[in-house]
Design an enzyme around this catalytic site. Structure first.
Site, short mmCIF file in Angstrom:
data_model
loop_
_atom_site.label_atom_id
_atom_site.label_comp_id
_atom_site.label_asym_id
_atom_site.label_seq_id
_atom_site.Cartn_x
_atom_site.Cartn_y
_atom_site.Cartn_z
N THR A 13 26.56 7.58 24.15
CA THR A 13 27.21 7.50 25.53
C THR A 13 28.37 6.50 25.63
OG1 THR A 13 25.33 7.96 26.74
CG2 THR A 13 26.95 6.88 27.95
N SER A 59 20.25 11.31 19.41
CA SER A 59 19.07 12.31 19.40
C SER A 59 19.35 13.03 17.91
CB SER A 59 18.92 13.19 20.53
OG SER A 59 19.19 12.35 21.61
N THR A 89 21.72 5.15 22.42
CA THR A 89 20.49 4.41 22.77
C THR A 89 19.43 5.11 22.30
OG1 THR A 89 20.65 5.19 25.08
CG2 THR A 89 21.65 2.97 24.72
N ASP A 90 19.32 6.45 22.40
CA ASP A 90 18.08 7.31 22.15
C ASP A 90 17.15 6.93 21.14
OD1 ASP A 90 18.35 8.20 24.72
OD2 ASP A 90 19.01 10.22 23.89
N CYS A 279 -0.01 0.17 23.06
CA CYS A 279 0.46 -0.88 23.85
C CYS A 279 1.75 -1.30 23.56
CB CYS A 279 -0.51 -1.90 23.95
SG CYS A 279 -2.11 -1.61 24.54
N1 ASP Z 1 21.72 10.56 24.36
C1 ASP Z 1 22.40 9.45 24.20
C2 ASP Z 1 22.40 9.16 22.62
O1 ASP Z 1 21.45 8.35 22.17
C3 ASP Z 1 22.28 8.37 25.11
C4 ASP Z 1 22.70 6.94 24.67
O2 ASP Z 1 23.85 7.06 24.18
O3 ASP Z 1 22.56 6.08 25.36
O4 ASP Z 1 23.31 9.18 21.75
#
Ligand code: ASP
Length: 354
Positions: A13, A59, A89-90, A279
């Site tokens: 992102t 992803s 982030t994924d 957990c």
């Molecule tokens: N789908 C995006 C990725 O992981 C989400 C992100 O960048 O936060 O590339």
């Protein structure tokens, strides 16, 4: 001397832009990223950049992308003081964990960051994350050495050990947490390093990259009512060598004889099964309840307080190094680079990390 930091842009992102036709976010040219953050030029840092030929949504990350990042670090290791990796982030926690195992004897900062909103967005968190990641990578201690000498994730208010991190929110700016290890630094008006928590190498051995990754691994996530046929089917997946089994609470599972038998058979067939708790906080203590005892007596090994991301990438790395199942089991119980808490110092790895 101004620190020289290399930014490696992999996608995510942070570097995305809206496709005017479809409205979907797509990766854009890295030059665009620098244009969007003119403040970078104000930092007292020499910035070099490189990017993936085809930036990706994380992803779609695969071990070959981890190898590509590791190669970029290896090729620029001597000429750079640190690295900032821009990543979606994924799967960031998986990449951070994998790199922590692949980059052996790392003595420089590898800071991974990204953002929840694209850097071109008015409310973006990407600008702050990128600038802080660069400052962290450029920070030095009293002896002029890099303050951070490990793979870490910088996100919003915290710098976290990479192999202790997990993405916990798809919505909040504070998207990552490290539930079993304190933050390496807290980001407020200043950057406050928790110096006691930072990893330090105790070896003169040179930096090297372990490129081997074996993907013959998988997760089994327990749930009440899981059926014998399903469990046996998963254990007989062709070629499978390592399984991270996500168990209840402190490492518990059903006490049904078929379950324990299936585990015993899998272990007897040479599969390394690692017990990790569902957990997000705490450790597996399989001897604490009868419900866990059966699991540990079946030959399943305890993954302690590792994240599931660290556990699965550690299996991939150890098998990728060409180890036998027995050798993998031994190293799974040890901390290679701070990924798990090991109470007994004699159980620490042969690798010389603190
Ligand atoms: N789908 C995006 C990725 O992981 C989400 C992100 O960048 O936060 O590339």
């Amino acid at each position: 001397m101004r620190p020289s930091i290399m930014i490696i842009y992999t996608g995510g992102t942070i570097g995305m832009i809206e496709n005017p036709e479809t409205g979907a976010l797509e990766p854009f040219d890295f030059d665009h990223l620098l244009e969007n953050v003119p403040k970078l030029r104000l930092l007292d840092i020499d910035i070099q950049t490189m990017e993936f030929e085809n930036p990706i949504d994380s992803s779609s990350m695969t071990p070959s992308h981890w190898q590509e990042i590791a190669k970029a670090v290896e090729e620029n290791y001597d000429k750079c003081d640190g690295f900032v990796i821009l990543h979606g982030t994924d799967t960031m926690a998986y990449t951070a964990s994998a790199l922590s195992f692949m980059l052996e004897n790392l003595d420089k900062p590898v800071i991974i960051t990204g953002s929840q909103l694209p850097i071109g967005d008015v409310r973006t968190d990407g600008e702050e994350n990128l600038i802080t990641a660069l400052q962290v990578a450029g920070a030095r201690d009293a002896d002029g050495r890099p303050m951070v000498r490990e793979v870490a994730i910088l996100f919003e208010d915290f710098l976290l050990r990479g192999n202790r991190s997990t993405k916990h929110s798809s919505d909040n700016f504070a998207a990552f947490s490290s539930n079993n290890y304190p933050p390496l630094a807290e980001i407020g008006l200043g950057i406050h390093f928790n110096t006691d928590q930072l990893r330090r190498l105790h070896t003169e051995e040179p930096f090297k990259v372990n490129y081997g990754i074996d993907t013959n691994v998988m997760y089994i996530d327990l749930f009440p009512g899981i059926q014998e046929g399903v469990v046996r089917h998963l254990f007989s997946t062709p070629g499978i060598r390592g399984i991270v089994m996500k168990t209840f609470g402190a490492g518990n599972g059903p006490n049904d004889p078929w379950f324990i038998d299936a585990l015993r058979e899998a272990v007897a067939n040479g599969i390394v099964v690692v017990n990790i708790s569902q957990c997000s906080n705490g450790s597996v203590m399989p001897e604490r309840y009868t419900a866990g005892l059966g699991i540990s007596k079946s030959g399943v090994i305890s993954g302690g307080d590792m994240t599931s991301e660290a556990a699965i990438t550690k299996l991939m790395h150890l098998f990728g190094c060409g180890m036998s199942a027995e050798e993998v089991k031994n190293d799974m119980r040890r901390s290679i680079c701070g990924e798990m808490t090991v109470a007994d110092i004699s159980a620490q790895t042969h690798l010389p990390f603190s």
